[in-house]
Write a protein that holds these residues in place. Structure first.
Motif, PDB file in Angstrom:
ATOM      1  N   TRP A  31       0.828  -1.206   0.000  1.00  0.00           N
ATOM      2  CA  TRP A  31       0.000   0.000   0.000  1.00  0.00           C
ATOM      3  C   TRP A  31       0.862   1.255   0.000  1.00  0.00           C
ATOM      4  CZ3 TRP A  31      -4.503   0.939  -1.653  1.00  0.00           C
ATOM      5  CH2 TRP A  31      -5.092   2.172  -1.407  1.00  0.00           C
ATOM      6  N   GLU A  35       0.020   3.893  -2.996  1.00  0.00           N
ATOM      7  CA  GLU A  35      -0.565   5.198  -2.707  1.00  0.00           C
ATOM      8  C   GLU A  35       0.389   6.178  -2.043  1.00  0.00           C
ATOM      9  OE1 GLU A  35      -3.577   6.670  -3.352  1.00  0.00           O
ATOM     10  OE2 GLU A  35      -4.024   4.973  -4.640  1.00  0.00           O
ATOM     11  N   ARG A  48     -11.981   9.132   2.613  1.00  0.00           N
ATOM     12  CA  ARG A  48     -11.320   8.522   1.449  1.00  0.00           C
ATOM     13  C   ARG A  48     -12.347   8.269   0.344  1.00  0.00           C
ATOM     14  NH1 ARG A  48      -6.318   5.853   2.857  1.00  0.00           N
ATOM     15  NH2 ARG A  48      -5.624   6.859   4.762  1.00  0.00           N
ATOM     16  N   PRO A  49     -11.939   8.405  -0.912  1.00  0.00           N
ATOM     17  CA  PRO A  49     -12.869   8.154  -2.024  1.00  0.00           C
ATOM     18  C   PRO A  49     -13.101   6.645  -2.236  1.00  0.00           C
ATOM     19  CG  PRO A  49     -10.704   8.755  -2.868  1.00  0.00           C
ATOM     20  CD  PRO A  49     -10.638   8.914  -1.376  1.00  0.00           C
ATOM     21  N   TRP A  50     -14.216   6.349  -2.885  1.00  0.00           N
ATOM     22  CA  TRP A  50     -14.558   4.954  -3.185  1.00  0.00           C
ATOM     23  C   TRP A  50     -13.419   4.240  -3.904  1.00  0.00           C
ATOM     24  CZ3 TRP A  50     -18.414   1.615  -2.098  1.00  0.00           C
ATOM     25  CH2 TRP A  50     -19.549   2.128  -1.485  1.00  0.00           C
ATOM     26  N   ARG A  51     -12.831   4.916  -4.882  1.00  0.00           N
ATOM     27  CA  ARG A  51     -11.766   4.292  -5.676  1.00  0.00           C
ATOM     28  C   ARG A  51     -10.647   3.784  -4.778  1.00  0.00           C
ATOM     29  NH1 ARG A  51      -6.841   4.883  -7.125  1.00  0.00           N
ATOM     30  NH2 ARG A  51      -6.530   6.859  -6.093  1.00  0.00           N
ATOM     31  N   GLN A  52     -10.246   4.581  -3.828  1.00  0.00           N
ATOM     32  CA  GLN A  52      -9.146   4.211  -2.943  1.00  0.00           C
ATOM     33  C   GLN A  52      -9.539   3.057  -2.014  1.00  0.00           C
ATOM     34  OE1 GLN A  52      -7.719   7.196  -0.128  1.00  0.00           O
ATOM     35  NE2 GLN A  52      -5.714   7.047  -1.132  1.00  0.00           N
ATOM     36  N   LEU A  54     -11.889   0.730  -2.555  1.00  0.00           N
ATOM     37  CA  LEU A  54     -12.038  -0.518  -3.322  1.00  0.00           C
ATOM     38  C   LEU A  54     -10.689  -1.044  -3.820  1.00  0.00           C
ATOM     39  CD1 LEU A  54     -15.298   0.237  -5.306  1.00  0.00           C
ATOM     40  CD2 LEU A  54     -15.018  -1.048  -3.176  1.00  0.00           C
ATOM     41  N   LEU A  55      -9.798  -0.145  -4.183  1.00  0.00           N
ATOM     42  CA  LEU A  55      -8.454  -0.567  -4.597  1.00  0.00           C
ATOM     43  C   LEU A  55      -7.733  -1.248  -3.434  1.00  0.00           C
ATOM     44  CD1 LEU A  55      -6.159  -0.606  -6.686  1.00  0.00           C
ATOM     45  CD2 LEU A  55      -5.500   1.668  -5.845  1.00  0.00           C
TER      46      LEU A  55
END
Length: 88
Positions: A31, A35, A48-52, A54-55
């Motif tokens: 991680w 990131e 935190r955004p959904w993309r982060q 789920l990733l």
């Protein structure tokens, strides 16, 4: 119950705990590379955004699955070397 299965049971518990610790350490390092941050988000991290999120979940799941399979397979092979049979 087969001797190999009896021999594998206690080793399976130890290997399960070991694989969790290994996978956790590998995920933390991965991680940081992905990131550039120390802490991975969890599902309830509202900043935190959904993309982060789920990733992080996908990477963590893949790492845990690969480490678990590797450790379990190695344990089964070690059991076969000791007992002469596969612990199925």
């Amino acid at each position: 119950m087969k001797a190999s299965k009896v021999a594998y049971k206690p080793m399976g518990f130890v290997l399960g705990a070991l694989s969790g610790m290994i996978a956790s350490a590998v995920f933390k390092q991965t991680w940081k590379v992905v990131e550039g941050e120390g802490d991975a988000p969890d599902a309830l991290d509202e900043d935190r955004p959904w993309r982060q999120i789920l990733l992080a979940a996908a990477i963590q799941g893949a790492i845990f699955a690969v480490v678990k399979a590797t450790v379990e397979r190695s344990g089964a092979q070690a059991t076969r070397r000791v007992t002469g049979t596969w612990p199925a």
